[in-house]
Design a protein around this motif. Structure first.
Motif, mmCIF file in Angstrom:
data_model
loop_
_atom_site.group_PDB
_atom_site.id
_atom_site.type_symbol
_atom_site.label_atom_id
_atom_site.label_comp_id
_atom_site.label_asym_id
_atom_site.label_seq_id
_atom_site.Cartn_x
_atom_site.Cartn_y
_atom_site.Cartn_z
ATOM 1 N N ILE A 290 0.849 -1.204 0.000
ATOM 2 C CA ILE A 290 0.000 0.000 0.000
ATOM 3 C C ILE A 290 0.879 1.247 0.000
ATOM 4 N N TYR A 291 1.940 1.235 0.783
ATOM 5 C CA TYR A 291 2.858 2.384 0.814
ATOM 6 C C TYR A 291 3.458 2.625 -0.569
ATOM 7 N N ARG A 292 3.856 1.568 -1.241
ATOM 8 C CA ARG A 292 4.432 1.701 -2.585
ATOM 9 C C ARG A 292 3.420 2.277 -3.565
ATOM 10 N N LEU A 293 2.166 1.834 -3.469
ATOM 11 C CA LEU A 293 1.123 2.391 -4.342
ATOM 12 C C LEU A 293 0.877 3.858 -4.021
ATOM 13 N N ARG A 294 0.843 4.181 -2.745
ATOM 14 C CA ARG A 294 0.675 5.583 -2.358
ATOM 15 C C ARG A 294 1.827 6.436 -2.879
ATOM 16 N N PHE A 295 3.026 5.900 -2.839
ATOM 17 C CA PHE A 295 4.200 6.628 -3.314
ATOM 18 C C PHE A 295 4.035 7.001 -4.789
ATOM 19 N N ILE A 296 3.350 6.163 -5.552
ATOM 20 C CA ILE A 296 3.128 6.424 -6.973
ATOM 21 C C ILE A 296 1.980 7.410 -7.179
ATOM 22 N N ILE A 297 0.831 7.168 -6.545
ATOM 23 C CA ILE A 297 -0.367 7.925 -6.926
ATOM 24 C C ILE A 297 -0.682 9.144 -6.067
ATOM 25 N N GLU A 298 -0.156 9.189 -4.864
ATOM 26 C CA GLU A 298 -0.486 10.304 -3.976
ATOM 27 C C GLU A 298 0.492 11.462 -4.173
ATOM 28 N N GLU A 299 0.005 12.676 -4.042
ATOM 29 C CA GLU A 299 0.886 13.838 -4.084
ATOM 30 C C GLU A 299 1.730 13.911 -2.822
ATOM 31 N N ASP A 300 1.141 13.531 -1.682
ATOM 32 C CA ASP A 300 1.847 13.537 -0.405
ATOM 33 C C ASP A 300 1.595 12.198 0.286
ATOM 34 N N VAL A 301 2.610 11.356 0.302
ATOM 35 C CA VAL A 301 2.473 10.009 0.865
ATOM 36 C C VAL A 301 2.080 10.052 2.333
ATOM 37 N N LYS A 302 2.533 11.060 3.053
ATOM 38 C CA LYS A 302 2.248 11.153 4.481
ATOM 39 C C LYS A 302 0.841 11.646 4.774
ATOM 40 N N SER A 303 0.185 12.241 3.781
ATOM 41 C CA SER A 303 -1.206 12.692 3.922
ATOM 42 C C SER A 303 -2.011 12.195 2.726
ATOM 43 N N PRO A 304 -2.230 10.881 2.647
ATOM 44 C CA PRO A 304 -2.909 10.328 1.469
ATOM 45 C C PRO A 304 -4.350 10.813 1.356
ATOM 46 N N LYS A 305 -4.792 10.973 0.121
ATOM 47 C CA LYS A 305 -6.170 11.395 -0.138
ATOM 48 C C LYS A 305 -6.947 10.363 -0.946
ATOM 49 N N SER A 306 -6.241 9.420 -1.540
ATOM 50 C CA SER A 306 -6.906 8.423 -2.374
ATOM 51 C C SER A 306 -7.032 7.071 -1.671
ATOM 52 N N ILE A 307 -5.918 6.527 -1.219
ATOM 53 C CA ILE A 307 -5.945 5.242 -0.502
ATOM 54 C C ILE A 307 -5.859 5.555 0.984
ATOM 55 N N LEU A 308 -6.973 5.344 1.663
ATOM 56 C CA LEU A 308 -7.047 5.678 3.082
ATOM 57 C C LEU A 308 -7.105 4.420 3.943
ATOM 58 N N ASN A 309 -6.537 4.526 5.116
ATOM 59 C CA ASN A 309 -6.599 3.460 6.101
ATOM 60 C C ASN A 309 -7.939 3.534 6.836
ATOM 61 N N VAL A 310 -8.569 2.396 7.010
ATOM 62 C CA VAL A 310 -9.767 2.303 7.840
ATOM 63 C C VAL A 310 -9.318 1.585 9.109
#
Length: 101
Positions: free
Chosen positions: A70-90
């Motif tokens: 998930i972190y690797r995917l966030r690194f690709i698609i999110e503008e800010d990995v530390k404040s994701p807006k697309s892939i969120l943790n529930v």
């Protein structure tokens, strides 16, 4: 083609993430994870269900393994990995791919 967020689209036939001129080839596991989330947009999905879909019946993956992917995917698609807006943790459950861009 599945929209991931306002910048990225998933080419389901070729296993690619596309952002204009930028094309990222995904591993089989990364593709399966983002596909699973994208086809269940705005629906929280459990860690166990994601692992089952991505790895099948094999017991290779743990929650920590999924977290790394998930972190690797966030690194690709999110503008800010530390404040994701697309892939969120529930919390205490899993993840959700949202429309909140």
């Amino acid at each position: 083609m599945l929209e991931i967020n306002e910048r990225w689209t998933l080419d389901t036939r070729r296993g690619l993430l596309i952002n204009g001129e930028n094309i990222v080839s995904l591993s089989r596991i990364n593709f399966r994870i983002i596909y699973y989330l994208a086809t269940r947009r705005n629906q929280p999905v459990s860690i166990e269900n994601i692992i089952q879909f991505a790895w099948g019946n094999k017991n290779y993956a743990t929650k920590n393994t999924l977290y790394v992917y998930i972190y690797r995917l966030r690194f690709i698609i999110e503008e800010d990995v530390k404040s994701p807006k697309s892939i969120l943790n529930v919390r205490n459950y899993g993840y959700v791919l949202t429309n909140k861009f």
